[in-house]
Design a protein around this motif. Structure first.
Motif, mmCIF file in Angstrom:
data_model
loop_
_atom_site.group_PDB
_atom_site.id
_atom_site.type_symbol
_atom_site.label_atom_id
_atom_site.label_comp_id
_atom_site.label_asym_id
_atom_site.label_seq_id
_atom_site.Cartn_x
_atom_site.Cartn_y
_atom_site.Cartn_z
ATOM 1 N N ASN A 1 0.635 -1.208 0.145
ATOM 2 C CA ASN A 1 -0.082 0.078 -0.023
ATOM 3 C C ASN A 1 1.006 1.284 0.117
ATOM 4 N N PHE B 1 2.214 2.019 -3.572
ATOM 5 C CA PHE B 1 0.952 2.259 -4.282
ATOM 6 C C PHE B 1 0.731 3.892 -3.927
ATOM 7 N N PHE B 2 0.572 4.100 -2.715
ATOM 8 C CA PHE B 2 0.258 5.694 -2.347
ATOM 9 C C PHE B 2 1.499 6.599 -2.582
ATOM 10 N N LEU C 1 1.046 7.555 -6.112
ATOM 11 C CA LEU C 1 -0.430 8.129 -6.040
ATOM 12 C C LEU C 1 -0.015 9.683 -5.826
#
Lengths: 253, 229
Positions: B150, B153-154, B157
């Motif tokens: 996560n 991923f973030f 992002l």
């Protein structure tokens, strides 16, 4: 900021249907409040404190429903964003409205829950699984709105829309976890009244159902209003952007 | 097959870069050590072994969490230099291969840090685990994977946002809280031996399910994040 006359001139009035919806839901809420406060019988063990249940549970229903509006908007946006830009902005407005409504309803749910917990449990807050996951739901959509705020440049931007849609999908995965948590973990929260072993006395059902209808109707009207507002903001931002492209030409002239 | 080859070459590239600079590992290790020391000043765990066992699981995960966030923030920055990320977008390989390679690299970095940190932790906290410590070999990687998949991923992002160093923890923490809860509960359960074996098994299975779900979603959506504009 100078306002261009063209997009403001066709200033849309509040749609009649929406006005009607707000009036109806207000009436339902008033009727529901009357049922909850004066008609429904006093609960045996908790007394009058139990009456907050008629607002707490409908609001929590809404809080578990609106994330799906956000999810629908997010999925819609990700599927159409390369094919149909205009539709993608509609999807983005829907996702944003869903997220803000979720934040509002989870806040109301947490506050009414705390007001109930203080007299009944003797504490405002406990780190019970159900409460924790509800707080988590609140934090997820707060994070969603923060992401929008941080990556927003004041312009209509497909990048912000896409990135927040991705976060919206991540957040929505957490919603079923919230709902199932009451069965997964040992919990201090009352067992589900509507489906679990405890049951609602038939004389309490009308008050509950009218309030549920009222809160859902009001929430849906608010959702539509927020959607229209965001669409309008997008149109104004678009007009501004177009005007700033035109500006140098005017100066040259 | 090509997917795995691309993933392997991305992983090899990240490991080579890290081997040359050792920025991430040194930074993360020192940061985690500092958290452990600061917390031990607050609680004085050596005088009270029972208390130490109870809070050690939480402190270990907090140290790992904060330290990995500092490393994850930097992990995409080296891709931004010289427009490497734009080149990656043009490359014919799958975006998820790039993502998976970076996740594996970050997972290795954080795991190395955990291996170094664990003995230090046991010494500083005078820790005598009462439960089956072999289970930690399962709990730590599962929790770390949830954090790293996560987090990577973030970090990608929030790469284009304003003040991204602040944004990453704000997005990452709410999403990984269920996994963090599971890791902390299971770790504390092993250290104190107060939690039923069935409960620890439940948390481990929940962590596994969480890892599978979020790895799948991240792999599916990474292409969208990489090409968002």
């Amino acid at each position: 900021m100078p306002q261009s006359s063209a997009p403001i001139a066709d200033r849309p009035k509040l749609p009649l249907l929406l006005l009607l919806g707000f009036t109806t839901s207000t009436l339902i809420l008033i009727y529901g409040a009357r049922l909850a406060l004066f008609v429904a019988p006093t609960e045996a063990t908790m007394g009058n404190v139990q009456r907050i249940f008629y607002w707490h549970v409908p609001v929590d229903f809404g809080a578990l429903l609106f994330p799906y509006v956000n999810l629908a908007g997010s999925v819609w946006l990700l599927t159409v964003r390369n094919k149909n830009q205009a539709q993608a902005f509609m999807a983005d407005a829907l996702a944003l409205a869903g997220a803000e409504l979720t934040l509002l309803y989870t806040s109301l749910g947490l506050i009414t829950g705390m007001l109930w917990a203080r007299p009944v449990w003797g504490i405002w807050w406990t780190w019970d699984a159900r409460l924790t996951t509800f707080l988590l739901l609140w934090m997820l959509y707060a994070a969603y709105l923060i992401l929008r705020r941080f990556s927003d440049s004041g312009q209509v931007s497909m990048q912000t829309a896409t990135l927040s849609a991705v976060l919206g999908i991540f957040a929505a995965i957490d919603v079923p976890i919230t709902f199932m948590s009451i069965r997964w973990w040992r919990t201090q929260h009352p067992a589900p009244v509507l489906t679990g072993e405890g049951h609602l006395d038939p004389s309490m059902v009308p008050a509950f159902l009218w309030n549920l209808a009222g809160w859902l109707c009001w929430g849906i009207c608010l959702l539509c209003l927020r959607y229209l507002l965001e669409r309008r903001r997008q149109r104004i931002a678009e007009a501004e952007a177009l005007r700033s492209i035109d500006l140098p030409l005017e100066v040259l002239r | 097959m090509t997917f795995l080859r691309h993933t392997a070459s991305h992983l090899a590239k990240d490991l080579r870069l890290e081997w040359r600079s050792r920025e991430a590992i040194n930074g993360v290790l020192f940061f985690a050590l500092l958290v452990v020391i600061v917390v031990s000043l607050a609680f004085d765990p050596t005088s009270n072994p029972t208390l130490a066992r109870e809070i050690a699981g939480g402190i270990l995960w907090i140290a790992i969490l904060f330290a990995s966030i500092t490393a994850l923030n930097g992990s995409w920055l080296r891709e931004q230099r010289n427009g490497v990320l734009d080149a990656q977008r043009l490359a014919p390989s799958a975006p998820s291969a790039l993502f998976l390679g970076k996740v594996l690299a970050n997972f290795l970095f954080v795991s190395v840090v955990e291996l170094v940190l664990a003995p230090v932790f046991a010494v500083f906290y005078n820790l005598h685990p009462l439960g089956d410590t072999r289970l930690l070999a399962l709990i730590l990687p599962l929790g770390t994977w949830a954090l790293v998949v996560n987090g990577t991923f973030f970090a990608a992002l929030s790469l284009r946002a304003r003040s991204r160093e602040l944004l990453l923890p704000l997005l990452l923490l709410p999403v990984i809280l269920p996994a963090l809860l599971g890791s902390i509960q299971a770790t504390a359960g092993v250290l104190t031996a107060e939690l039923d074996a069935g409960y620890i098994n439940f948390w481990i299975r929940a962590l596994l399910a969480y890892d599978i779900i979020f790895t799948t979603v991240s792999l599916l959506l990474f292409g969208v994040v990489l090409n968002a504009e």
